[in-house]
Write a protein that holds these residues in place. Structure first.
Motif, PDB file in Angstrom:
ATOM      1  N   GLN A 443       0.841  -1.080  -0.027  1.00 55.94           N
ATOM      2  CA  GLN A 443      -0.022   0.130  -0.037  1.00 55.94           C
ATOM      3  C   GLN A 443       0.948   1.385   0.125  1.00 55.94           C
ATOM      4  O   GLN A 443       0.264   2.216  -0.023  1.00 55.94           O
ATOM      5  CB  GLN A 443      -0.976   0.040   1.174  1.00 55.94           C
ATOM      6  CG  GLN A 443      -1.846  -1.372   1.235  1.00 55.94           C
ATOM      7  CD  GLN A 443      -3.106  -1.282   0.287  1.00 55.94           C
ATOM      8  OE1 GLN A 443      -3.682  -0.207   0.139  1.00 55.94           O
ATOM      9  NE2 GLN A 443      -3.125  -2.432  -0.401  1.00 55.94           N
ATOM     10  N   VAL A 444       2.172   1.099   0.125  1.00 56.79           N
ATOM     11  CA  VAL A 444       3.120   2.487   0.116  1.00 56.79           C
ATOM     12  C   VAL A 444       4.096   2.358  -0.735  1.00 56.79           C
ATOM     13  O   VAL A 444       4.508   1.252  -1.419  1.00 56.79           O
ATOM     14  CB  VAL A 444       3.556   2.538   1.476  1.00 56.79           C
ATOM     15  CG1 VAL A 444       2.355   2.807   2.474  1.00 56.79           C
ATOM     16  CG2 VAL A 444       4.323   1.212   2.055  1.00 56.79           C
ATOM     17  N   ASN A 445       4.740   3.345  -1.124  1.00 57.24           N
ATOM     18  CA  ASN A 445       6.098   3.317  -1.930  1.00 57.24           C
ATOM     19  C   ASN A 445       7.399   3.746  -1.133  1.00 57.24           C
ATOM     20  O   ASN A 445       7.076   4.455   0.056  1.00 57.24           O
ATOM     21  CB  ASN A 445       5.741   4.212  -2.999  1.00 57.24           C
ATOM     22  CG  ASN A 445       4.578   3.808  -3.828  1.00 57.24           C
ATOM     23  OD1 ASN A 445       4.667   2.779  -4.316  1.00 57.24           O
ATOM     24  ND2 ASN A 445       3.745   4.774  -4.100  1.00 57.24           N
ATOM     25  N   GLU A 446       8.496   3.453  -1.513  1.00 57.58           N
ATOM     26  CA  GLU A 446       9.613   3.867  -0.857  1.00 57.58           C
ATOM     27  C   GLU A 446       9.745   5.267  -0.840  1.00 57.58           C
ATOM     28  O   GLU A 446       9.637   6.134  -1.777  1.00 57.58           O
ATOM     29  CB  GLU A 446      11.146   3.352  -1.575  1.00 57.58           C
ATOM     30  CG  GLU A 446      11.063   1.816  -1.607  1.00 57.58           C
ATOM     31  CD  GLU A 446      12.243   1.432  -2.418  1.00 57.58           C
ATOM     32  OE1 GLU A 446      12.829   2.362  -2.973  1.00 57.58           O
ATOM     33  OE2 GLU A 446      12.699   0.121  -2.161  1.00 57.58           O
ATOM     34  N   GLY A 447      10.147   5.958   0.312  1.00 49.59           N
ATOM     35  CA  GLY A 447      10.104   7.277   0.664  1.00 49.59           C
ATOM     36  C   GLY A 447       8.791   7.879   1.084  1.00 49.59           C
ATOM     37  O   GLY A 447       8.738   8.921   1.438  1.00 49.59           O
ATOM     38  N   ASP A 448       7.550   7.112   1.129  1.00 52.64           N
ATOM     39  CA  ASP A 448       6.443   7.388   1.947  1.00 52.64           C
ATOM     40  C   ASP A 448       6.500   7.866   3.354  1.00 52.64           C
ATOM     41  O   ASP A 448       7.141   7.181   3.891  1.00 52.64           O
ATOM     42  CB  ASP A 448       5.404   6.642   1.540  1.00 52.64           C
ATOM     43  CG  ASP A 448       4.736   6.668   0.069  1.00 52.64           C
ATOM     44  OD1 ASP A 448       5.475   7.730  -0.842  1.00 52.64           O
ATOM     45  OD2 ASP A 448       3.849   5.845  -0.223  1.00 52.64           O
ATOM     46  N   ARG A 449       5.796   8.999   3.749  1.00 52.63           N
ATOM     47  CA  ARG A 449       5.970   8.957   5.119  1.00 52.63           C
ATOM     48  C   ARG A 449       4.275   8.529   5.463  1.00 52.63           C
ATOM     49  O   ARG A 449       3.321   8.542   5.152  1.00 52.63           O
ATOM     50  CB  ARG A 449       5.692  10.608   5.523  1.00 52.63           C
ATOM     51  CG  ARG A 449       5.378  10.891   6.928  1.00 52.63           C
ATOM     52  CD  ARG A 449       6.686  10.899   7.798  1.00 52.63           C
ATOM     53  NE  ARG A 449       6.477  11.142   9.006  1.00 52.63           N
ATOM     54  CZ  ARG A 449       7.313  10.956  10.232  1.00 52.63           C
ATOM     55  NH1 ARG A 449       8.485  10.348   9.885  1.00 52.63           N
ATOM     56  NH2 ARG A 449       7.100  11.186  11.358  1.00 52.63           N
ATOM     57  N   VAL A 476       9.013   5.376   4.799  1.00 51.82           N
ATOM     58  CA  VAL A 476       9.416   3.844   4.172  1.00 51.82           C
ATOM     59  C   VAL A 476      10.824   4.071   3.577  1.00 51.82           C
ATOM     60  O   VAL A 476      10.967   4.903   2.841  1.00 51.82           O
ATOM     61  CB  VAL A 476       8.452   3.308   3.377  1.00 51.82           C
ATOM     62  CG1 VAL A 476       8.652   2.203   2.425  1.00 51.82           C
ATOM     63  CG2 VAL A 476       7.030   3.324   3.962  1.00 51.82           C
ATOM     64  N   GLY A 477      11.630   3.134   3.912  1.00 51.29           N
ATOM     65  CA  GLY A 477      12.987   3.079   3.344  1.00 51.29           C
ATOM     66  C   GLY A 477      13.197   1.979   2.292  1.00 51.29           C
ATOM     67  O   GLY A 477      13.109   2.657   0.965  1.00 51.29           O
TER      68      GLY A 477
END
Length: 497
Positions: A443-449, A476-477
């Motif tokens: 549900q998220v991408n790298e770099g998302d807060r 997200v790293g």
């Protein structure tokens, strides 16, 4: 808090709902459902032949559920009175006759605290919980389904249906109650059912070596006990679950045992469909454990550990090892607590002191392998403890609770106070897969807060989708998995920066 409404208030609210429905859907019909307080799930087993003869086989109480999935069933219900049983049975028979039903079937009801009841549905098949009805009536429902299909008449009347004792069924699921009841998959490296005993029945569809996959329902067995009273049937469940030895997957035996010992369950009438949610709001961490069960776990753990010390002392080329004397003093460490133990062996009879308590033990049978079942008669009572060897200690499982156990020499126990405990690694930076499963989506991408509670991934296992959420705010790293991946338990899905 209860709110009082006048008749005019109700009429005004009803008319407002009708106006809203007419404006939104062009139809002013309103459907209202009864709100049932403290609901119980009660079902009536019916049996009908092709000649118009229909009767009921009393009720089953299936109120203990989790996520609307039944966990415990029993017959008769501790809540249902004889009058209520007769009225529910009569309505179930009337329904079956009205549709011309023949064979075995179940009419299900929701019952309120005031013993009012309301039709829920009819299942035109044999249900998972049918064994409890067979136990108390003495009728084989599968046999009668076949005989009815062959055109036979039912040879008994409603008045001849008996209600003998009490029966309880628990559903043995491949799930981990210690990790939020997440599904558990894998191969059954060990599968040993309790030994046959009066009043005990095990229905299962697996054997040792079977593969429990993510694609099917998690139920692998049913444990059915039948006894003269309800409490005796519940106690028989605890004894049977202690002896149900399954490894290779996680399972809910400890949770089932805890349910059977719970004061609210044993009281009977206070059990509703909200029981599990109300009693375990923070999840399951094991049965509380009373003094007797803790003593029994200590006793058998000490005997198993001492027997292994004797075995090690008898192995050739052991330097500096002497066989323990017939009377030995030890210190047992159970979940971090230290207790002095004395063991005096005299053939089949063993005298055991645990603190100030003295126990008489006979017929001690240690596990046949590294992990297994230890059994003995402790003060005349048959006791079983499951023993697993883990790094540096034994894991003991008894009466719905797991314990870390070590048997120490007195000098080693004294040095224990000076040991610096190891600090477990910090895994908070990682989102780990809590069970073997299939990644449905990320549900998220790298770099998302992300914020606490935000969905991060969806993993499917055993016909259920599980949403994995962030425990705290972060960024997200790196993402290590993608949709379609099959992951093992504790495999990294993503890590935070």
């Amino acid at each position: 808090m209860r709110l009082a409404f006048s008749a005019s208030d109700v009429r005004e609210s009803f008319e407002a709902v009708r106006r809203e429905a007419r404006a939104s859907f062009g139809d002013d019909r309103v459907f209202i459902e009864k709100f049932v307080e403290q609901p119980r799930h009660i079902e009536i087993q019916v049996l009908g032949d092709t000649h118009g003869h229909v009767l009921h086989l009393n009720e089953r109480d299936c109120s203990i559920q989790r996520r609307h999935q039944k966990v415990v069933e029993e017959s008769p219900s501790p809540f249902v009175t004889p009058d209520m049983r007769a009225r529910m049975g009569a309505q179930a028979v009337e329904l079956a006759k009205a549709v011309g039903y023949h064979s075995a079937g179940t009419v299900e009801f929701i019952a309120g605290a005031d013993r009012s009841f309301y039709f829920l549905e009819m299942n035109t098949r044999l249900q998972v919980e049918h064994p409890v009805t067979e136990c108390v009536t003495g009728l084989d429902l599968v046999e009668w389904m076949i005989r009815i299909a062959a055109g036979e008449r039912l040879p008994f009347t409603q008045e001849e249906i008996r209600l003998d004792g009490h029966a309880i069924e628990t559903r043995f699921y491949a799930e981990d109650p210690y990790r939020g009841f997440l599904p558990s998959t894998g191969r059954l490296t060990r599968y040993a059912e309790p030994a046959p005993a009066p009043g005990l029945r095990i229905d299962s569809g697996v054997v040792e070596g079977s593969e429990i996959s993510m694609f099917y329902d998690p139920m692998i067995a049913k444990v059915i006990t039948h006894a003269p009273t309800r409490l005796e049937a519940a106690d028989a469940q605890v004894a049977a679950l202690d002896r149900f030895h399954v490894r290779g997957i996680s399972h809910n035996a400890d949770f089932l045992s805890a349910l059977m010992q719970h004061p609210r369950f044993r009281a009977g009438e206070a059990v509703t469909t909200a029981f599990i949610a109300e009693e375990y709001p923070e999840g399951f961490a094991g049965a509380p454990g009373d003094a007797r069960s803790l003593t029994h776990a200590l006793a058998l753990g000490a005997l198993v550990a001492e027997a292994r010390e004797r075995e090690a002392a008898g192995i050739d080329h052991q330097l500096g090892t002497a066989a323990p004397s017939p009377r030995c003093q030890w210190v047992a460490e159970l979940d971090g607590a230290l207790t002095p133990i004395g063991i005096a062996s005299g053939g089949e009879d063993i005298g055991l002191t645990i603190g100030d308590a003295r126990l008489s033990i006979r017929n001690f049978r240690p596990p046949l392998a590294i992990s297994g079942l230890a059994e003995a008669e402790i003060d005349g009572r048959s006791v079983a403890v499951q023993v697993d060897r883990e790094k540096g200690h034994l894991r003991l499982t008894h009466a719905g609770r797991q314990h870390r156990f070590r048997l120490l020499a007195p000098r080693a126990a004294e040095l224990q106070a000076f040991m610096i405990p190891k600090v477990p690694p910090d895994l908070s930076r990682y989102l780990l897969c809590p069970m073997p499963g299939l990644v449905v989506s990320i549900q998220v991408n790298e770099g998302d807060r992300v914020e606490a509670g935000q969905p991060l991934a969806v993993v499917e296992a055993m016909k259920m989708e599980n949403i994995l959420r962030a425990e705290k705010a972060g960024t997200v790293g790196k993402i290590h998995a993608q949709a379609g991946d099959s992951l093992a338990v504790d495999q990294v899905i993503l890590e935070f920066a």
